[in-house]
Write a protein that holds these residues in place. Structure first.
Motif: not given
Lengths: 216, 214
Positions: B19-31
């Motif tokens: 799941a990584g850390f808070r604030g990492t960039l993601s291309r996927k829409p928020p859950i």
């Protein structure tokens, strides 16, 4: 009894208790860390159909946010500009560049450019841009330093806690309406404390904490 | 117990790893964690909508309709924004001649409004000074006019108003971005800007002259 329960089971209740405590802590910490908007939303950066860069346009070229988002002062909704707005310039600048093909096509046919929406409050929340920008809440507070982003990303959680943090104490965050569109504006804390209190008093600001203000 | 602790540790490491850390960039829409009523069957502006044939939620007004509106008042003139009159077209009614003077009473707050709007809408191209040297002119937009040109400073107010709304040659119109009263405010500010270039010290009231000296 020792025939039925071997000796090591004596420690079992304690072990179960400690284990459950550890599990519980780990699970709650995980939920707190991962299931709140600070994790689920912040950093969302969808791939946009056109490689539009705020860093180029807002920072390097110095275009005001309202040149494009021209509804933000008047309505609850901050519009994403139509292709005609881009073509004011791009009819002459980069007028044959392939990166802008979609913009030109949209300008010709009126078919909207399928921009992917980044910030999206749940539908049960009532939000209004114009009240905030008129009262000195800057874009940068809710959207981060958009003028430094090549691609827009979701920089702030925009959760209920985030909204309320300011609605409880607006004087800590509001600035003169002239500086709302200045993303790089900074102020010393003691100046902010004085100015903020004066704004709240003079403009009679009452940032509501009633549930019905935001859930109407 | 040792195995349990080891397993817990591994599970934590695996969870953070996935799941990584808070604030990492993601291309996927928020859950959306509890998506109970997050997305309701209602229209929001500028999102696609399958209900209408053109697929938009923000519909264009049908042809022949006008938006509900109030009369605009300027001086002793008043018209609806959709009516034709000097206030909305910048022309003398029934002719193609431009009106000479701004129909709005020009005062300090009107000019200040105009300055604000000018800096938003016009200065990227024409520059804050109006000399045609805005930031865009450095990127190959060569035809931008210098607003202090004799040809432009002698135009009637109505013609400037028409240029702001409907453009001229290579400049596009700003009718959809700038409202009618703001366009007149810009014209008023433009006049002030042009005057500032040809002003002489005698134009300044005697008691204000000292303020100009640095």
């Amino acid at each position: 009894m020792s025939d039925i329960f071997p000796k090591w089971t004596n420690k079992l209740p304690l072990q179960i208790a400690v284990g459950a405590l550890l599990m519980g802590t780990a699970v709650s910490a995980g939920c707190w860390y991962y299931l709140t908007p600070k994790y689920t939303r912040v950093g969302y950066q969808p791939i946009q159909p056109v490689g539009f860069s705020h860093a180029t346009h807002a920072d390097q070229l110095g275009i005001d946010c309202r040149y494009c988002h021209n509804g933000v002062e008047k309505s609850w909704y901050s519009n994403v500009p139509a292709a005609a707005t881009c073509l004011n310039c791009h009819n002459a600048v980069l007028s044959t560049d392939p990166r802008l093909e979609l913009v030109r096509e949209s300008g010709r046919t009126g078919k909207p450019i399928p921009w992917v929406q980044v910030h999206k409050t749940p539908d049960y929340v009532y939000f209004n841009h114009s009240v905030h920008v008129a009262r000195g809440v800057s874009c940068v507070h809710c959207h981060g330093q958009v003028n430094k982003m090549d691609e827009v990303q979701h920089a702030k959680p925009l959760s209920m806690a985030f909204c309320l943090e300011c609605h409880r104490e607006p004087e800590k965050f509001i600035r003169h309406p002239k500086e709302v569109y200045n993303m790089d504006w900074a102020v010393a804390p003691e100046v902010q404390a004085n100015a903020g209190e004066r704004f709240v008093r003079e403009w009679k600001i009452e940032a509501s904490q009633n549930c019905s203000a935001c859930h109407r | 117990m040792r195995y349990f602790l080891l397993a817990l540790m591994l599970a934590t490491v695996a969870a953070v790893g996935v799941a990584g850390f808070r604030g990492t960039l993601s291309r996927k829409p928020p859950i959306e964690v509890f998506p109970d009523m997050d997305r309701q069957a209602k229209l929001r502006p500028q999102v696609p909508n399958a209900f209408f044939p053109d697929g938009r939620s923000s519909q264009l007004p049908p042809s022949g309709t006008v938006a509900r509106s109030r009369k605009m008042v300027a001086g002793n003139e008043s018209v609806y924004p959709f009516e034709e009159g000097p206030l909305t077209t910048g022309r003398i009614t029934g002719t193609t001649n431009f009106i000479e003077l701004n129909p709005f009473p020009v005062n300090v707050s009107f000019i200040a409004r105009g300055q604000d709007r000018y800096q938003i809408t016009c200065s990227p191209c024409h520059g804050a000074q109006g000399d045609g040297k805005g930031s865009i002119s450095k990127y190959g937009f060569a035809t931008i006019a210098n607003l202090h040109d004799k040809r432009i400073s002698t135009q009637p107010d109505g013609e400037l108003f028409n240029t702001v709304g409907h453009g001229k040659n290579t400049m596009s119109g700003y009718a959809s971005n700038v409202s009618i009263d703001d366009r007149w405010a810009i014209v008023a500010y433009l006049r002030a800007l042009q005057l500032s270039r040809v002003a002489v010290i005698e134009d300044v009231p005697a008691d204000k002259r000292a303020l100009l000296k640095k």
